[in-house]
Each structure stands twice: as C-alpha cells, then as structure tokens.
Design an enzyme around this catalytic site. Structure first.
Site, PDB file in Angstrom:
ATOM      1  N   ASP A 209       0.544  -1.302   0.394  1.00  0.00           N
ATOM      2  CA  ASP A 209      -0.772  -0.220  -0.111  1.00  0.00           C
ATOM      3  C   ASP A 209       0.858   0.950   0.149  1.00  0.00           C
ATOM      4  O   ASP A 209       2.267   0.821   0.052  1.00  0.00           O
ATOM      5  CB  ASP A 209      -0.681  -0.077   1.317  1.00  0.00           C
ATOM      6  CG  ASP A 209      -0.431   0.109   2.096  1.00  0.00           C
ATOM      7  OD1 ASP A 209       0.563   0.830   2.683  1.00  0.00           O
ATOM      8  OD2 ASP A 209       0.586  -1.286   3.275  1.00  0.00           O
ATOM      9  N   ASP A 211       0.655   3.363   2.351  1.00  0.00           N
ATOM     10  CA  ASP A 211       0.810   4.739   3.602  1.00  0.00           C
ATOM     11  C   ASP A 211      -0.945   4.868   3.650  1.00  0.00           C
ATOM     12  O   ASP A 211      -1.739   4.515   3.211  1.00  0.00           O
ATOM     13  CB  ASP A 211       1.548   4.940   4.258  1.00  0.00           C
ATOM     14  CG  ASP A 211       1.937   5.312   5.594  1.00  0.00           C
ATOM     15  OD1 ASP A 211       1.729   3.953   6.199  1.00  0.00           O
ATOM     16  OD2 ASP A 211       1.966   5.948   6.713  1.00  0.00           O
TER      17      ASP A 211
END
Length: 293
Positions: A209, A211
């Site tokens: 991802d 963040d």
C-alpha cells in the site's frame, strides 16, 4: 560448517514452496519460545530453515513477536544468513504495491520491545551503521528479479510500533521531512538482534500500500492490504527458491562475510570477564558463544 539460510516470513508468508525433506522442529531458547516451530529442509541442496514471524495463524502482534527467541532459534539451528520477508507501506510513487524493496537503512521508532540479547552483567555495543548485509542483499535482489518481481535496490525503512497504521501527519513527516522510503512494524529489533548474533541479515520489504499520504489511494486499510498480500507471498516464495541455490553456489562453507557481519562481536563486549553475570552468559551460548567460550 555448511551455510544454512534462515527465512523469516511476515504477514501472508506461511510457507516456502519447494522445500525438500521438510521437517517441523521445535526449538527451546533461553529467551522463551519462538513464534512457532521452525520448518527445515533443502532447496537445490541448500539447507533452509523457515519461521513464521507472527506464528501459525498470526497470533503475535508486531510488539509481541518474540524477536530474541526467533533469532536465537535460527542461530541455534546453524543458520548463517537470515532473509526477512515483510509487508510494508510505501512513501514513494515509484515504489508501488507489488514491488519489493531491498532495505539498506532503518529509522527505528519502536519503543515497547526488548532490543538486545545483552544487558546488565554482560554489556555489548555492536556497530549498526550498515544494518543489513550488502552481499546477502545483492543476492536477494538478483533472486527477486529472477522471480519476476520489480525490485528497488536500497531504501530506508521506518519502523513504527503499531499495531495502528500512521496518521496522515505522521505519514507526511516520514515521507517529506525524514526522507523514508517504506514503513513497517517488524524489522526492528530483528535486524539489531541478527547483528548481535553475528548473522548476515537482508530485508525484502514487500509493498502492499501507499500508507496514508497518497491522495489518490486514501488511508491504508487491512482489506486493501489483503488483496496484495497473496500475490506478494507467492513472489516471496519464488524469491527464496531462487536465492537458496544462488547462496550455495556463491558462498563456500568457510567464506567470511565481507561486511563483517559474522565477526560483529569481535570487539563489542565491554564487560570484563570477572564482572560478567554467569546467568546471562549462559543464555548467550548460541548467540555469542564464539567470543564468550
């Protein structure tokens, strides 16, 4: 002594494919029980020992992982190198979910973990300017490329305590002010302990991802991470399959580490022999037996 590769699998990495002669080994350590049983076997003739960082079924949070017991167990089993596979978030647009980063630096912001095998009664200070092994990291990067993964050679990993993810302000601080590349919760104190145990350590951060800083992706959520974890885990297993034979081919059983990882304790222990706590010294039999015996 033959080289043996220890593999610590992070979230989603529950096994290593192609492990021949696989056997489950229970290891007792002076630091308590490791996260779970160690699975030993061979890949293309190279000895491999695999341990799930969070334990089977993921009972351990990043804070409760028994890091000292895990590293001691791998050292006790004869591991000479340790490869860390861990999920992480990215602070860089070009480091996208599904990419792997070969970590070479850390900023440690964890605060609730035991970070050393040493302490009162036997004090030691190991060097950590370069916290990963450059030789093992290079082999891991090449193995990742052979496994068909997009790889970034080098990156700074921000270690947060967790288990919550970052606030937006924290994410911006780590990215824009501190210049970090990825963020995770588990590589410290693992890397520090591996250095104390004189093990070559390399970290492969598997991006899941962005963040919470990326305006087009929103705040990180577990559901988002889980979508990427499976593919990353399969790629990580392929990486190990490529690394194990490369390790055996590149390094002889008595080949010293050019980074000095295997000699980290040569001048690290500062407590005089007559002042050392015999109880602590006994606990250090696997980790520091080379210099304490």
């Amino acid at each position: 002594m033959a080289r043996r590769l220890g593999v610590i699998g992070g979230s989603g990495v529950s096994q290593v494919a192609g492990l021949e002669g696989a056997a489950e080994v229970t290891v007792d350590t002076p630091w308590g029980a490791p996260s779970g049983p160690v699975i030993t076997g061979r890949i293309a003739g190279t000895e491999v020992a695999f341990l799930q960082r969070h334990g089977p079924g993921h009972p351990h949070s990043p804070t409760s992982v028994p890091y000292r017991a895990n590293i001691d167990a791998l050292k006790r089993l004869g591991c000479t190198e340790v490869l860390s596979l861990s999920a992480c978030g990215s602070f860089r647009e070009e480091m996208a979910p599904g990419d792997f980063v070969i970590v070479d630096q850390y900023i440690d912001r964890s605060f609730a973990r035991e970070k050393s095998f040493f302490g009162p009664g036997c004090v030691a200070h190991v060097g950590l300017a370069h916290p990963t092994c450059a030789r093992l990291s290079a082999l891991a990067a090449t193995a990742a490329e052979a496994a068909g993964v997009r790889v970034h050679r080098g990156g700074t990993y921000l270690v947060m305590e967790g288990p919550q993810f970052s606030t937006l302000a924290e994410s911006r601080l780590y990215r824009e002010v501190w210049g970090c590349d990825v963020i995770g919760m588990t590589n410290m104190p693992e890397a520090k302990l591996a250095r104390e145990a004189e093990l070559c350590y390399a970290s492969v951060a598997m991006i899941t991802d962005y963040d919470s800083w990326h305006e087009d992706h929103g705040a990180v959520e577990v559901t988002t991470i889980l979508k990427v974890l499976g593919a990353n885990a399969e790629a990580g297993s392929r990486l190990v399959g490529a690394l194990a034979p490369a390790l055996g081919a590149a390094l002889s059983p008595h080949d010293p580490c050019p980074c000095g990882c295997d000699r980290a304790l040569d001048h690290a222990i500062v407590t005089a022999p007559q002042a050392r706590d015999p109880v602590l010294v006994a606990k250090l039999d696997a980790v520091a037996g080379r210099v304490l015996r």
